[in-house]
Design a protein around this motif. Sequence first.
Motif, PDB file in Angstrom:
ATOM      1  N   LEU A   1       0.810  -1.220   0.000  1.00 22.73           N
ATOM      2  CA  LEU A   1       0.000   0.000   0.000  1.00 22.73           C
ATOM      3  C   LEU A   1       0.842   1.268   0.000  1.00 22.73           C
ATOM      4  CD1 LEU A   1      -2.828  -1.045   2.494  1.00 22.73           C
ATOM      5  CD2 LEU A   1      -2.824  -1.143  -0.010  1.00 22.73           C
ATOM      6  N   GLY A   2       2.127   1.133   0.250  1.00 28.32           N
ATOM      7  CA  GLY A   2       2.995   2.310   0.229  1.00 28.32           C
ATOM      8  C   GLY A   2       3.396   2.739  -1.168  1.00 28.32           C
ATOM      9  N   VAL A   3       3.121   1.917  -2.175  1.00 26.55           N
ATOM     10  CA  VAL A   3       3.556   2.256  -3.539  1.00 26.55           C
ATOM     11  C   VAL A   3       2.382   2.550  -4.464  1.00 26.55           C
ATOM     12  CG1 VAL A   3       5.707   0.965  -3.317  1.00 26.55           C
ATOM     13  CG2 VAL A   3       3.691  -0.175  -4.256  1.00 26.55           C
ATOM     14  N   ILE A   4       1.252   2.952  -3.891  1.00 23.18           N
ATOM     15  CA  ILE A   4       0.060   3.211  -4.695  1.00 23.18           C
ATOM     16  C   ILE A   4       0.294   4.310  -5.717  1.00 23.18           C
ATOM     17  CG2 ILE A   4      -2.269   4.214  -4.564  1.00 23.18           C
ATOM     18  CD1 ILE A   4      -2.751   2.528  -2.087  1.00 23.18           C
ATOM     19  N   ARG A   5       1.084   5.321  -5.380  1.00 19.61           N
ATOM     20  CA  ARG A   5       1.279   6.413  -6.347  1.00 19.61           C
ATOM     21  C   ARG A   5       2.043   5.932  -7.583  1.00 19.61           C
ATOM     22  NH1 ARG A   5       5.830  10.600  -4.091  1.00 19.61           N
ATOM     23  NH2 ARG A   5       7.474   9.086  -3.614  1.00 19.61           N
TER      24      ARG A   5
ATOM     25  N   GLU B   1      13.450   2.382  14.493  1.00 19.57           N
ATOM     26  CA  GLU B   1      12.203   2.019  13.814  1.00 19.57           C
ATOM     27  C   GLU B   1      11.623   3.282  13.182  1.00 19.57           C
ATOM     28  OE1 GLU B   1       8.193  -0.484  15.039  1.00 19.57           O
ATOM     29  OE2 GLU B   1       9.001   0.980  16.454  1.00 19.57           O
ATOM     30  N   ARG B   2      11.136   3.160  11.936  1.00 17.04           N
ATOM     31  CA  ARG B   2      10.574   4.339  11.284  1.00 17.04           C
ATOM     32  C   ARG B   2       9.591   3.938  10.197  1.00 17.04           C
ATOM     33  NH1 ARG B   2      13.700   9.367   8.165  1.00 17.04           N
ATOM     34  NH2 ARG B   2      11.791  10.367   7.437  1.00 17.04           N
ATOM     35  N   THR B   3       8.516   4.715  10.089  1.00 16.69           N
ATOM     36  CA  THR B   3       7.582   4.597   8.982  1.00 16.69           C
ATOM     37  C   THR B   3       7.701   5.840   8.108  1.00 16.69           C
ATOM     38  OG1 THR B   3       6.014   3.268  10.278  1.00 16.69           O
ATOM     39  CG2 THR B   3       5.163   4.347   8.296  1.00 16.69           C
ATOM     40  N   PHE B   4       7.949   5.632   6.816  1.00 22.41           N
ATOM     41  CA  PHE B   4       8.001   6.726   5.848  1.00 22.41           C
ATOM     42  C   PHE B   4       6.615   6.904   5.227  1.00 22.41           C
ATOM     43  CE2 PHE B   4      12.339   5.353   6.175  1.00 22.41           C
ATOM     44  CZ  PHE B   4      13.124   6.476   5.924  1.00 22.41           C
ATOM     45  N   TRP B   5       6.273   8.163   4.918  1.00 25.97           N
ATOM     46  CA  TRP B   5       4.973   8.483   4.321  1.00 25.97           C
ATOM     47  C   TRP B   5       5.161   9.316   3.061  1.00 25.97           C
ATOM     48  CZ3 TRP B   5       0.509   6.441   6.179  1.00 25.97           C
ATOM     49  CH2 TRP B   5       0.525   5.918   7.487  1.00 25.97           C
ATOM     50  N   PRO B   6       4.377   9.047   2.009  1.00 26.59           N
ATOM     51  CA  PRO B   6       4.537   9.826   0.773  1.00 26.59           C
ATOM     52  C   PRO B   6       4.237  11.307   0.958  1.00 26.59           C
ATOM     53  CG  PRO B   6       2.602   8.385   0.656  1.00 26.59           C
ATOM     54  CD  PRO B   6       3.375   7.975   1.864  1.00 26.59           C
ATOM     55  N   ASP B   7       3.277  11.644   1.828  1.00 30.16           N
ATOM     56  CA  ASP B   7       2.920  13.056   2.011  1.00 30.16           C
ATOM     57  C   ASP B   7       3.916  13.795   2.895  1.00 30.16           C
ATOM     58  OD1 ASP B   7       1.826  11.333   4.094  1.00 30.16           O
ATOM     59  OD2 ASP B   7       0.953  13.143   4.951  1.00 30.16           O
TER      60      ASP B   7
ATOM     61  N   ASP C   1       7.356  12.522   3.709  1.00 28.46           N
ATOM     62  CA  ASP C   1       8.751  12.299   3.320  1.00 28.46           C
ATOM     63  C   ASP C   1       9.008  12.402   1.824  1.00 28.46           C
ATOM     64  OD1 ASP C   1       9.767  11.495   6.049  1.00 28.46           O
ATOM     65  OD2 ASP C   1       8.216   9.984   5.770  1.00 28.46           O
ATOM     66  N   GLY C   2       7.940  12.386   1.030  1.00 25.54           N
ATOM     67  CA  GLY C   2       8.117  12.429  -0.411  1.00 25.54           C
ATOM     68  C   GLY C   2       8.616  11.121  -0.993  1.00 25.54           C
ATOM     69  N   THR C   3       8.542  10.050  -0.228  1.00 22.08           N
ATOM     70  CA  THR C   3       9.009   8.731  -0.648  1.00 22.08           C
ATOM     71  C   THR C   3       7.819   7.782  -0.747  1.00 22.08           C
ATOM     72  OG1 THR C   3       9.269   7.899   1.607  1.00 22.08           O
ATOM     73  CG2 THR C   3      11.112   9.150   0.688  1.00 22.08           C
ATOM     74  N   ASP C   4       8.108   6.521  -1.039  1.00 18.26           N
ATOM     75  CA  ASP C   4       7.078   5.490  -0.881  1.00 18.26           C
ATOM     76  C   ASP C   4       6.680   5.404   0.583  1.00 18.26           C
ATOM     77  OD1 ASP C   4       7.246   4.801  -3.552  1.00 18.26           O
ATOM     78  OD2 ASP C   4       8.534   3.058  -3.213  1.00 18.26           O
ATOM     79  N   GLY C   5       5.482   4.873   0.843  1.00 15.61           N
ATOM     80  CA  GLY C   5       5.158   4.480   2.196  1.00 15.61           C
ATOM     81  C   GLY C   5       6.004   3.259   2.529  1.00 15.61           C
ATOM     82  N   PHE C   6       6.715   3.300   3.650  1.00 16.33           N
ATOM     83  CA  PHE C   6       7.733   2.259   3.893  1.00 16.33           C
ATOM     84  C   PHE C   6       7.988   2.152   5.388  1.00 16.33           C
ATOM     85  CE2 PHE C   6      11.773   0.025   3.304  1.00 16.33           C
ATOM     86  CZ  PHE C   6      11.580  -0.629   2.095  1.00 16.33           C
ATOM     87  N   TYR C   7       8.296   0.943   5.823  1.00 18.90           N
ATOM     88  CA  TYR C   7       8.603   0.690   7.240  1.00 18.90           C
ATOM     89  C   TYR C   7       9.964   0.030   7.358  1.00 18.90           C
ATOM     90  CZ  TYR C   7       8.427  -1.555  11.860  1.00 18.90           C
ATOM     91  OH  TYR C   7       8.707  -1.989  13.133  1.00 18.90           O
TER      92      TYR C   7
END
Length: 422
Positions: free
Chosen positions: A326-330, A398-404, A406-412
């Motif tokens: 779900l982190g790569v929907i864009r 531990e970290r969760t990245f967010w597209p809105d 971090d400008g990256t894929d959603g990623f853990y």
Amino acid sequence: MPRVTALEALERFRRDGAWSAQTLDALVRKNGLDERDAALAARLFYGALQNLALCDFILSQYARGKLEPKVRDILRLGVYQLAFMDRVPARAAVSESVRLCRSLGYDRAAGLVNAVLRRVSDDRNALPEPPGKGSGKYLSVRYSHPRALVDELIALRGYKGAEAVLAANNAPAPVFIQTNTRRADPAALCAALGGRPFGDGDAGADGCIALEHGNVFRTPEFLAGHFYVQDPAAHAAVMCAGLRPGMRVLDVCAAPGGKSFAAAIAMDDTGEVRARDISGSKLNLVMDGADRMGLSCVRCEERDARTTEPSADFDVVFADVPCSGLGVIRKKPDVRYRDLAALSYLPALQAELLEAAAGAVRPGGVLVYSTCTWRPCENGDITAAFLKKHTDFTAGSERTFWPDIDGTDGFYICRMERKNEI
């Protein structure tokens, strides 16, 4: 021909649930599209797919009665052009849709398509908004994401945060590349490709470049092994391990190879990177990439990642496990339409893969678990249960990245360390 190709791709997705990228690529080849027409077909297809529910809502305000599936697809593409593609003249969007309808033998529906799209065109700057603003139902229609997915995001990020993620999912995604610093200078590569540097070391590390358009795989720089494609968040999963020259590294789910390449470059092509995957054909692509970039320390092995390594002697083990994506929907708009209930098997599989990967870590070594999703049930819940069971491992970061954000894929990413005494 690009509109025909987009329509065929949309029909195959609707009818068969076919994966969007593979479907479009096959149709582009079949229809013999050049680069320019292929780009238009992709924009039309992916755009309609990203905004399917909103296009259907708009259609519902102008077209009454039941529509034949293919006629609805033609109208969806027409509405998308009118609502989202400023560079397409309204007259062209309408006339091309009518021509498409007639060319496919739907002469009786041509008048309907013409009338509906003309009305949409007249209201192009003031199209109706979905009702219920402030509700999950509104977000589901406005950003064309299934309601169950929207509700999960609201529970996790709140209403405004969820809306920001959904909007980011529908925004154009840059192509991120990582510099092979053994062969190229990041600044020179960035200038040659017309990109922009990305990240300050936190979300990407030196050598990450964002490209807004273009087929990077045809560039002389790619063919010369100066870079590989990898999202900054996935790159961060490698950089957090603290790699040093001469280490032994295991990548248990290696394809398409980005983490193995990043590790080999970080170690200056010394030591060993063991790249494993269950798919031999995918491993061939990993080996091709390593050869292209001159990374001789990468060794490929076809192996099921659920198999426990008999000797715990790797300094670093990467477990980038299968997930909901779900982190790569864009980048892959069709991912949003996955049935979340059908993915309920994933946490058990992820826990099994993490368990097997942990067995390969030497005392004092590092284990990195990662996914390209933001769902806690696939991320923090998995690592928390693992650490509770395995007291010989301690949590690092531990970290969760967010597209809105971090400008990256959603990623853990979760970095864990094995104690020296086990």
